[in-house]
Design an enzyme around this catalytic site. Structure first.
Site, PDB file in Angstrom:
ATOM      1  N   GLY A   3      -1.694  -4.294   1.252  1.00 48.54           N
ATOM      2  CA  GLY A   3      -1.804  -5.462   2.125  1.00 48.54           C
ATOM      3  C   GLY A   3      -0.914  -6.631   1.760  1.00 48.54           C
ATOM      4  O   GLY A   3      -0.966  -7.664   2.430  1.00 48.54           O
TER       5      GLY A   3
ATOM      6  N   ASP B 103      -2.665   6.994  10.253  1.00 44.13           N
ATOM      7  CA  ASP B 103      -1.938   6.015  11.076  1.00 44.13           C
ATOM      8  C   ASP B 103      -0.458   6.273  10.869  1.00 44.13           C
ATOM      9  O   ASP B 103      -0.091   7.241  10.204  1.00 44.13           O
ATOM     10  CB  ASP B 103      -2.331   4.577  10.671  1.00 44.13           C
ATOM     11  CG  ASP B 103      -2.063   4.296   9.204  1.00 44.13           C
ATOM     12  OD1 ASP B 103      -1.029   4.767   8.686  1.00 44.13           O
ATOM     13  OD2 ASP B 103      -2.889   3.627   8.547  1.00 44.13           O
TER      14      ASP B 103
ATOM     15  N   HIS C  44       0.771   4.913   6.578  1.00 40.10           N
ATOM     16  CA  HIS C  44       0.290   5.404   5.277  1.00 40.10           C
ATOM     17  C   HIS C  44       0.316   6.926   5.225  1.00 40.10           C
ATOM     18  O   HIS C  44      -0.210   7.582   6.114  1.00 40.10           O
ATOM     19  CB  HIS C  44      -1.128   4.886   5.025  1.00 40.10           C
ATOM     20  CG  HIS C  44      -1.218   3.394   5.079  1.00 40.10           C
ATOM     21  ND1 HIS C  44      -1.615   2.732   6.224  1.00 40.10           N
ATOM     22  CD2 HIS C  44      -0.925   2.457   4.167  1.00 40.10           C
ATOM     23  CE1 HIS C  44      -1.575   1.415   5.987  1.00 40.10           C
ATOM     24  NE2 HIS C  44      -1.149   1.228   4.749  1.00 40.10           N
TER      25      HIS C  44
ATOM     26  N   SER D 142       0.810  -1.228   0.000  1.00 37.19           N
ATOM     27  CA  SER D 142       0.000   0.000   0.000  1.00 37.19           C
ATOM     28  C   SER D 142       0.839   1.271   0.000  1.00 37.19           C
ATOM     29  O   SER D 142       0.380   2.306  -0.491  1.00 37.19           O
ATOM     30  CB  SER D 142      -0.903   0.025   1.236  1.00 37.19           C
ATOM     31  OG  SER D 142      -0.113  -0.047   2.410  1.00 37.19           O
TER      32      SER D 142
ATOM     33  N   ASN E 208       4.261  -5.730   5.481  1.00 40.16           N
ATOM     34  CA  ASN E 208       3.313  -6.812   5.798  1.00 40.16           C
ATOM     35  C   ASN E 208       4.000  -8.164   5.941  1.00 40.16           C
ATOM     36  O   ASN E 208       3.328  -9.202   5.911  1.00 40.16           O
ATOM     37  CB  ASN E 208       2.243  -6.884   4.705  1.00 40.16           C
ATOM     38  CG  ASN E 208       1.504  -5.572   4.550  1.00 40.16           C
ATOM     39  OD1 ASN E 208       1.010  -5.015   5.524  1.00 40.16           O
ATOM     40  ND2 ASN E 208       1.445  -5.049   3.337  1.00 40.16           N
TER      41      ASN E 208
END
Ligand SMILES: *[C@@H]1O[C@H](CO)[C@@H](O)[C@H](O)[C@H]1NC(C)=O
Length: 263
Positions: A69, A221, A224, A38, A101
């Site tokens: 993801g 967050d 991102h 992402s 991830n």
């Protein structure tokens, strides 16, 4: 189609007096493919990945295949590295950037399908959920890189972007373990692969931007960024390429000028 002699002349002119026959015959406009998560992907809802801004700073077409993801493992298992393998042609450039991830334990009964097996070599794990064999980050990334190089493409293995390094108001640029893994992957693959420490390039930019400005780039967050942040993260990548940070990459000759100076 331009005649071969014109291509050859253009290649020689572009690559200077020391051009070898191989360089002279490069395709004039290779394509850049992006494989990542992402933080590189086209996202939305107030967020964006940096791959969407790369075309502003290089002279080559960019195909952004990054998708939210994903890890090196799930990108492999979903056939996404293989899709890029089917598309790449001689001289194309593939940027591979994973890590966000890839952590966690595949042995867990709740294995999320993304966690890689710990280690940097041929260790294997078994998914605690499905029993599938799980390989290391290096296994997945190096296999993909080798498959592209076998088709005549060049590969840049880029370290993951950092999370917000000013979270809580104190600067912290300690790298995740996947930064070192990415460097090792490029070294293991050897000819045709190069490494960019995107993590530390962005880190140097965040040090310069400071606490308030950096926090302002993370609206939701600590992972991102906003579109503005993604643009800056792309600029840090391009500046790193221009500085051979960490080694010369095939993208260097395709940078638009002036090259951004963000760190
Ligand atoms: C990459 O180069 C930069 C600048 O020299 C350095 O700070 C960083 O530690 C290097 N990264 C790795 C993983 O060696």
């Amino acid at each position: 189609m331009r005649p071969w002699s014109t291509l050859l002349a253009a290649g020689l002119a572009a690559s200077g007096a020391h051009a070898t026959p191989v360089e002279a015959a490069r395709r004039a406009t290779p394509t850049v493919y992006l494989a990542g998560d992402s933080t590189m992907a086209k996202t939305g809802n107030g967020l964006m990945g940096w791959g969407e801004y790369l075309p502003n700073y290089i002279t080559l077409p960019v195909v952004n295949k990054a998708i939210s993801g994903r890890s090196a493992r799930s990108y492999t298992n979903e056939g996404r590295f293989a899709e890029i393998e089917s598309l790449v042609r001689t001289d194309d450039i593939v940027v591979i950037e994973f890590g966000h991830n890839d952590g966690g334990s595949p042995n867990s009964a709740n294995d999320n399908g993304r966690s890689d097996c710990p280690g940097t070599a041929d260790e294997i794990c078994y998914s605690g959920k499905t029993g599938e064999i799980v390989y290391t980050f290096n296994h997945y990334v190096e296999a993909a890189a080798r498959s592209y190089i076998a088709k005549g493409a060049r590969v840049i293995i880029s370290s993951q972007t950092p999370n917000n390094m000013w979270e809580g108001g104190t600067y912290n640029n300690a790298p995740s373990r996947f930064v070192g893994y990415a460097a090792t992957a490029a070294k293991n693959v050897g000819a045709g692969a190069s490494f960019v420490d995107h993590f530390q390039a962005v880190g140097a930019m965040f040090l310069r931007l400071g606490n308030a400005a950096t926090n302002g780039l993370y609206p939701q967050d600590h992972t991102h960024t906003s579109p503005e942040g993604a643009d800056l993260v792309a600029q840090a990548f391009v500046q790193a390429v221009s500085l051979d940070f960490n080694g010369t990459t095939p993208l260097k000759e395709y940078l638009k000028t002036p090259v951004p100076q963000v760190f």
